[in-house]
Write a protein that holds these residues in place. Structure first.
Motif, mmCIF file in Angstrom:
data_model
loop_
_atom_site.group_PDB
_atom_site.id
_atom_site.type_symbol
_atom_site.label_atom_id
_atom_site.label_comp_id
_atom_site.label_asym_id
_atom_site.label_seq_id
_atom_site.Cartn_x
_atom_site.Cartn_y
_atom_site.Cartn_z
ATOM 1 N N GLU A 287 0.831 -1.201 0.000
ATOM 2 C CA GLU A 287 0.000 0.000 0.000
ATOM 3 C C GLU A 287 0.869 1.257 0.000
ATOM 4 O OE1 GLU A 287 -3.563 1.886 2.707
ATOM 5 O OE2 GLU A 287 -3.311 -0.275 2.607
ATOM 6 N N ALA A 288 1.994 1.217 0.677
ATOM 7 C CA ALA A 288 2.894 2.375 0.730
ATOM 8 C C ALA A 288 3.441 2.703 -0.660
ATOM 9 C CB ALA A 288 4.031 2.107 1.699
ATOM 10 N N ASP A 289 3.788 1.671 -1.445
ATOM 11 C CA ASP A 289 4.289 1.916 -2.801
ATOM 12 C C ASP A 289 3.229 2.556 -3.679
ATOM 13 O OD1 ASP A 289 6.735 0.827 -2.120
ATOM 14 O OD2 ASP A 289 6.275 -1.161 -2.953
ATOM 15 N N VAL A 290 2.005 2.032 -3.590
ATOM 16 C CA VAL A 290 0.922 2.582 -4.411
ATOM 17 C C VAL A 290 0.625 4.020 -3.992
ATOM 18 C CG1 VAL A 290 -1.480 2.299 -5.105
ATOM 19 C CG2 VAL A 290 -0.049 0.292 -4.779
ATOM 20 N N LYS A 291 0.576 4.272 -2.689
ATOM 21 C CA LYS A 291 0.307 5.637 -2.215
ATOM 22 C C LYS A 291 1.379 6.608 -2.666
ATOM 23 C CE LYS A 291 -2.527 4.963 1.887
ATOM 24 N NZ LYS A 291 -2.610 5.128 3.334
ATOM 25 N N ARG A 292 2.634 6.160 -2.687
ATOM 26 C CA ARG A 292 3.730 7.036 -3.111
ATOM 27 C C ARG A 292 3.537 7.467 -4.561
ATOM 28 N NH1 ARG A 292 7.759 3.747 -2.290
ATOM 29 N NH2 ARG A 292 7.927 3.111 -4.449
ATOM 30 N N VAL A 293 3.112 6.544 -5.424
ATOM 31 C CA VAL A 293 2.893 6.883 -6.833
ATOM 32 C C VAL A 293 1.627 7.724 -6.987
ATOM 33 C CG1 VAL A 293 2.426 5.915 -9.111
ATOM 34 C CG2 VAL A 293 4.131 4.850 -7.635
ATOM 35 N N LEU A 294 0.565 7.356 -6.261
ATOM 36 C CA LEU A 294 -0.695 8.086 -6.376
ATOM 37 C C LEU A 294 -0.591 9.523 -5.877
ATOM 38 C CD1 LEU A 294 -3.290 5.396 -5.244
ATOM 39 C CD2 LEU A 294 -2.896 6.239 -7.551
ATOM 40 N N ALA A 295 0.303 9.790 -4.949
ATOM 41 C CA ALA A 295 0.429 11.140 -4.387
ATOM 42 C C ALA A 295 0.762 12.167 -5.463
ATOM 43 C CB ALA A 295 1.502 11.145 -3.302
ATOM 44 N N ASN A 296 1.441 11.753 -6.516
ATOM 45 C CA ASN A 296 1.844 12.682 -7.574
ATOM 46 C C ASN A 296 0.819 12.816 -8.688
ATOM 47 O OD1 ASN A 296 4.339 13.045 -6.284
ATOM 48 N ND2 ASN A 296 5.140 11.204 -7.269
ATOM 49 N N ILE A 297 -0.097 11.868 -8.803
ATOM 50 C CA ILE A 297 -0.992 11.889 -9.971
ATOM 51 C C ILE A 297 -2.475 11.887 -9.618
ATOM 52 C CG2 ILE A 297 0.694 10.801 -11.495
ATOM 53 C CD1 ILE A 297 -0.768 8.158 -11.138
ATOM 54 N N CYS A 298 -2.823 11.731 -8.350
ATOM 55 C CA CYS A 298 -4.236 11.603 -7.977
ATOM 56 C C CYS A 298 -4.600 12.474 -6.784
ATOM 57 C CB CYS A 298 -4.561 10.155 -7.616
ATOM 58 S SG CYS A 298 -4.548 9.046 -9.013
ATOM 59 N N THR A 299 -5.910 12.663 -6.647
ATOM 60 C CA THR A 299 -6.497 13.309 -5.485
ATOM 61 C C THR A 299 -7.245 12.248 -4.699
ATOM 62 O OG1 THR A 299 -6.842 15.325 -6.761
ATOM 63 C CG2 THR A 299 -8.105 15.100 -4.742
ATOM 64 N N PHE A 300 -7.098 12.278 -3.375
ATOM 65 C CA PHE A 300 -7.820 11.338 -2.519
ATOM 66 C C PHE A 300 -9.014 12.069 -1.918
ATOM 67 C CE2 PHE A 300 -8.471 9.299 1.681
ATOM 68 C CZ PHE A 300 -8.831 8.048 1.222
ATOM 69 N N HIS A 301 -10.217 11.542 -2.155
ATOM 70 C CA HIS A 301 -11.439 12.147 -1.617
ATOM 71 C C HIS A 301 -11.715 11.551 -0.235
ATOM 72 C CE1 HIS A 301 -12.532 14.161 -5.342
ATOM 73 N NE2 HIS A 301 -12.095 13.077 -5.973
ATOM 74 N N ARG A 302 -11.730 12.399 0.786
ATOM 75 C CA ARG A 302 -11.952 11.927 2.153
ATOM 76 C C ARG A 302 -13.441 11.843 2.502
ATOM 77 N NH1 ARG A 302 -7.031 11.836 4.480
ATOM 78 N NH2 ARG A 302 -5.480 13.253 3.675
ATOM 79 N N ASP A 303 -14.249 12.639 1.850
ATOM 80 C CA ASP A 303 -15.684 12.617 2.143
ATOM 81 C C ASP A 303 -16.456 12.928 0.865
ATOM 82 O OD1 ASP A 303 -15.094 15.270 1.821
ATOM 83 O OD2 ASP A 303 -15.676 15.900 3.822
ATOM 84 N N GLY A 304 -17.771 12.949 0.979
ATOM 85 C CA GLY A 304 -18.613 13.214 -0.180
ATOM 86 C C GLY A 304 -19.059 11.930 -0.856
#
Length: 122
Positions: free
Chosen positions: A89-106
């Protein structure tokens, strides 16, 4: 008194082993280790994808279309990891941090969405 007596009673038993019993016991431990080494490939950890390769696969996932032909814009971490072959999960999060937005709510809580500058390229 009874509780004190019960608490002080020894629950383990020491057993003397002769040389052959000790050798058999050691061999059992070796057999278990050999069985773990021969585990099926899906049980062993996959080789980690490089960041660039993982990034390209993530772009391909976001470019996918559902059954109705609409592009899949939101992905959960669980689904991304499953599609990528279960990297950490840490590897995926590291890559996603540069290309994606994480929606916390909604409506799309706990989902990832590509940043606008990358949406047009997929």
């Amino acid at each position: 008194r009874r509780r004190a007596r019960d608490d002080n009673q020894k629950t383990r038993v020491t057993k003397e082993m002769d040389t052959w019993e000790a050798i058999r016991f050691q061999n059992k431990a070796r057999i278990v280790k050999i069985a773990e080494d021969n585990a099926p490939p899906e049980k062993k950890a996959r080789l980690a994808l490089g960041d660039e390769a993982m990034r390209e696969e993530i772009f391909q996932l976001f470019a996918r279309r559902d059954l109705e032909g609409a592009r899949i814009d939101y992905w959960r971490m669980v689904d991304l990891r499953k599609e990528l072959g279960n990297p950490s999960e840490a590897d995926v999060k590291r890559v996603l941090a540069n290309i994606c937005t994480f929606h916390r709510d909604g409506d799309h809580a706990r989902h990832y969405e590509l940043l606008p500058q990358f949406k047009s390229s997929t």
